[in-house]
Design an enzyme around this catalytic site. Structure first.
Site, short mmCIF file in Angstrom:
data_model
loop_
_atom_site.label_atom_id
_atom_site.label_comp_id
_atom_site.label_asym_id
_atom_site.label_seq_id
_atom_site.Cartn_x
_atom_site.Cartn_y
_atom_site.Cartn_z
N ASP A 127 0.85 -0.95 -0.22
CA ASP A 127 0.07 -0.11 -0.09
C ASP A 127 0.76 0.97 -0.01
OD1 ASP A 127 -2.00 1.90 -0.09
OD2 ASP A 127 -3.65 1.03 1.98
C1 BGC Z 1 -5.35 3.31 -0.19
C2 BGC Z 1 -5.13 2.08 -0.79
C3 BGC Z 1 -4.95 2.54 -2.65
C4 BGC Z 1 -3.48 3.56 -2.51
C5 BGC Z 1 -3.45 4.01 -3.65
C6 BGC Z 1 -3.90 3.82 0.37
O1 BGC Z 1 -3.83 4.73 0.74
O2 BGC Z 1 -4.47 2.70 1.39
O3 BGC Z 1 -6.36 1.44 -1.17
O4 BGC Z 1 -5.35 1.74 -3.13
O5 BGC Z 1 -3.83 4.21 -1.68
O6 BGC Z 1 -4.21 4.88 -4.29
#
Ligand code: BGC
Length: 718
Positions: free
Chosen positions: A261
């Site tokens: 993530d």
């Molecule tokens: C979130 C994810 C997301 C990623 C990319 C993160 O902050 O937890 O769910 O896919 O950002 O935008």
């Protein structure tokens, strides 16, 4: 094969940079400023290799993609096409309801078709991977991200996950994109419902409840997995070898791409699990993480780790190869621009066909929580006072709106106008802020209410009160909204509440006051049309909640599939005080609305409950069936639910578990038989020795309208 050939031609630095994911923004300017400024400056990446990264994130817009890719390929020495990944959470440009709503439809085909629509829109913008489905099991409505989840049930979450994966990926054709299931694992278990907080649970609970939806996505062929921010058994998921290597890859056989993530590798330092970025890189590589999203641990330290003999070139090669194989499958080596198409995107996105499907989605997701008979309203109604902070705004399409636009979202006012024209009048009544005390708009609304035949109040939350980083310690309606409702009721008893929220709210008081409550969740681009269609019976509500609504926050976590206890409180005593049972002094145990609950404008009669035998051998199956008849006045859909209880186990078993569901449509007076096949696999669980087996003994069988249904038969596994 192409992927292997490309890998063979790469230097170690190029391989390492292929594991880095940067924002698309970085490549929109060619003067280098984006590379060293903003969040990118923190990355300290080597400018020489910035055009060699493997993947890019966050992209909406076909032309943006073309520009970024063109710049990228011009700047790159190796010219290995990057792929674009994006949060396509509940739609891309056309938004459908938040995923908690889609789950409430109990309709796999719908979930599939909505994802396929999103994939088409995204592919035309040049997106190749959706960071979805999010399948984190949730039990705490304070957590803002419950809106992205399918709720509290492992089976239902798994079914929705599989349907969504298949919808996105299809046969990986032109209009398909790869899916990336997230957030592995158990992100939804954040303590106190606070985002990014500690997760702590037994391996049994993890495996029994939280892991199955991710596995269902893997079994459905998902191409990617995103690991979560949180810890599991004390170790951040990004560096959790047991979770990623042992379970995901070795036990489940997942050989696709694993991505972190956002900056989660580096956050292992903040977790206090790593000294520095180098240790983060080491643990992540050991866990077989492939792509590092927006932090530079791999880029800055993998080479050093190889030189020190801590990790091998083979580990890096394996990771790069997995990414290259995905790219090969996406076809970007033949055509780097893949399906991007400026004109077609403009034509298709938010076009009539997609709006129609999003509207169906919103209609089938809505849940009728209460109805004293006032709904549906007649289209001949003389006048409707449409009141409330969510009545005349596009900011109800839901958080994680990606490419969705507020001004393209149909407001409830517009939706009503589309059906009853100028017989709808509007007053705001109060604002939407959770801490608002401003009562200055109430009088005007009450005056309007007194002049109209019926009032529809659009209450609830702002769309950004849920979603990532949007958690609430108080999940009640603000006092000012209650004041508005009470004052309106003083002058007009014909009141319907349309609730807009990204989570289950604690609305006991609303349930007492309002004659009817229709939960629209956050319904996406066609919000207002869907709401109006439901209220005037152009569409019949058929959604059922997949996350329990507590009476009060103090009951949380509250979920239907809980374990039994040694001192259960009997259901018939729910409202009585029975000391020394598992209960509260000041509150029943039962929720306000249970899992699987939702009303219709028609009535369904369940009869002729059958079970094909009372004994089942391991290689046999049984059939449970029921007749369901539409005995009401509207053609409508019904989610028929099938539950099993394992009466005695070597470890305690849940009160009941959803094992099947069927969404059927019945004409007025029509009857259908619904069947569920019971297999040994359905009865398996993680037993005392942590073996996944079905144990001999008695099982009770339930079919019903919601999770309160009673067992009607039992059988013995022998
Ligand atoms: C979130 C994810 C997301 C990623 C990319 C993160 O902050 O937890 O769910 O896919 O950002 O935008």
């Amino acid at each position: 094969m192409k992927a292997q050939e490309i890998l063979n031609g790469m230097t170690l630095d190029e391989k390492i940079y292929h594991l880095v994911q940067m924002t698309t923004m970085t490549y929109l300017k060619t003067d280098g400023t984006n590379i060293v400024t903003g969040p990118n400056s923190r990355m300290q990446l080597d400018k020489e290799y910035i055009y060699e990264v493997g993947t890019l994130l966050n992209l909406v817009g076909a032309q943006t993609m073309i520009d970024a890719l063109t710049n990228f390929l011009n700047g790159s020495k190796k010219k290995v096409t990057p792929v674009f990944m994006q949060d396509v959470i509940h739609g891309h440009r056309t938004l459908y309801p938040i995923n908690l709503g889609v789950a409430a439809s109990f309709n796999r085909e719908l979930a599939h078709d909505l994802a396929a629509m999103a994939a088409k829109e995204a592919s035309l913008d040049g997106v190749s991977v959706a960071f979805a489905p999010m399948v984190d099991l949730v039990r705490d409505p304070r957590w803002g991200r419950v809106m992205e989840s399918s709720g509290e049930d492992p089976y239902l979450n798994g079914e929705m996950a599989a349907a969504t994966v298949k919808g996105f990926q299809g046969d990986m054709g032109k209009y398909n994109i790869a899916a990336c299931v997230k957030h592995y694992a158990a992100y939804g278990g954040a303590e106190a419902g606070r985002d990014y907080n500690t997760v702590d649970m037994s391996e049994r609970t993890l495996r029994q409840y939280y892991l199955p939806p991710y596995k269902a996505a893997v079994d459905a062929g998902v191409k990617m997995v995103m690991t979560a921010f949180n810890i599991v058994d004390g170790v951040p998921c990004s560096g959790n070898k047991w979770l990623v290597k042992d379970i995901l890859r070795d036990e489940w056989g997942f050989d696709g791409v694993v991505i972190s993530d956002y900056s989660a590798f580096e956050e292992m330092i903040d977790h206090g699990n790593c000294q520095d970025r180098k240790e983060c890189a080491y643990l992540a590589m050991e866990a077989t993480e492939d792509i590092e999203m927006m932090s530079p641990c791999y880029a800055l330290y993998l080479k050093e780790l190889i030189n020190e003999g801590k990790i091998t070139i083979k580990q890096v090669d394996d990771a790069v190869l997995r990414i290259l194989k995905l790219k090969e499958e996406l076809g970007v080596f033949e055509n780097p621009y893949r399906s991007v198409n400026v004109e077609e995107a403009a034509r298709v996105q938010v076009g009539p066909e997609h709006r129609a499907l999003a509207r169906c989605g919103a209609e089938e997701s809505a849940v009728l929580l209460k109805n004293n008979g006032i709904l549906p309203l007649s289209k001949d109604v003389k006048s409707v006072a449409l009141i409330g902070p969510n009545a005349n705004t596009g900011e109800i399409h839901g958080s994680w709106h990606c490419g969705g636009k507020i001004d393209e979202t149909i407001t409830v006012l517009e939706g009503f106008k589309n059906i009853i024209g100028d017989r709808v009048k509007y007053a705001k009544g109060c604002d939407i802020l959770y801490n608002s005390t401003d009562e200055s708009m109430i009088d005007e609304a009450v005056k309007l209410a007194s002049e109209c035949e019926v009032c529809v109040l659009c209450l609830g939350e702002h769309q950004e009160y849920s979603g990532e980083g949007n958690c609430r310690a108080n999940i009640e309606l603000p006092e000012v909204q209650y004041k508005l409702l009470e004052k309106v009721l003083e002058v007009n008893k014909n009141v319907v509440v349309a609730l807009f929220a990204g989570r289950p709210l604690a609305i006991s008081k609303l349930d007492e006051l309002a004659p009817a409550i229709l939960d629209m969740w956050m319904p996406g681009t066609e919000a207002g049309n869907a709401c109006a269609n439901l209220i005037f019976a152009n569409a019949i509500p058929s959604g059922k909640i997949t996350m329990t609504f507590p009476r009060e926050l103090g009951q949380v976590p509250i979920y239907y599939n809980a374990y039994r206890t040694g001192r259960p409180k009997l259901e018939e005593d729910d409202f009585n005080r029975v000391r020394f049972t598992s209960s509260y002094l000041d509150m029943p145990n039962s929720p306000l609305y249970p899992f699987g609950y939702g009303l219709s404008y028609t009535d369904f009669e369940y009869s002729d409950f059958k079970l094909s035998a009372s004994k089942m051998k391991r290689d046999e199956t049984l059939v449970a069936s029921v007749k369901v008849k539409n005995v009401g006045k509207y053609k409508a859909k019904e989610a028929v639910q099938f539950y099993i209880r394992d009466v005695v186990g070597s470890v305690v078993r849940p009160m009941k578990e959803l094992k099947g569901f069927e969404k059927i449509e019945l004409d007025i007076g029509e009857e259908k038989t619904v069947e569920f096949t019971i297999t040994e696999d359905m009865l398996k669980f993680w037993n005392k020795d942590m073996d996944f087996v079905a144990e001999n003994g008695k099982f009770e069988v339930f079919i019903g309208k919601d999770s309160r249904c009673k067992p009607y038969a039992s059988f013995e596994l022998v």
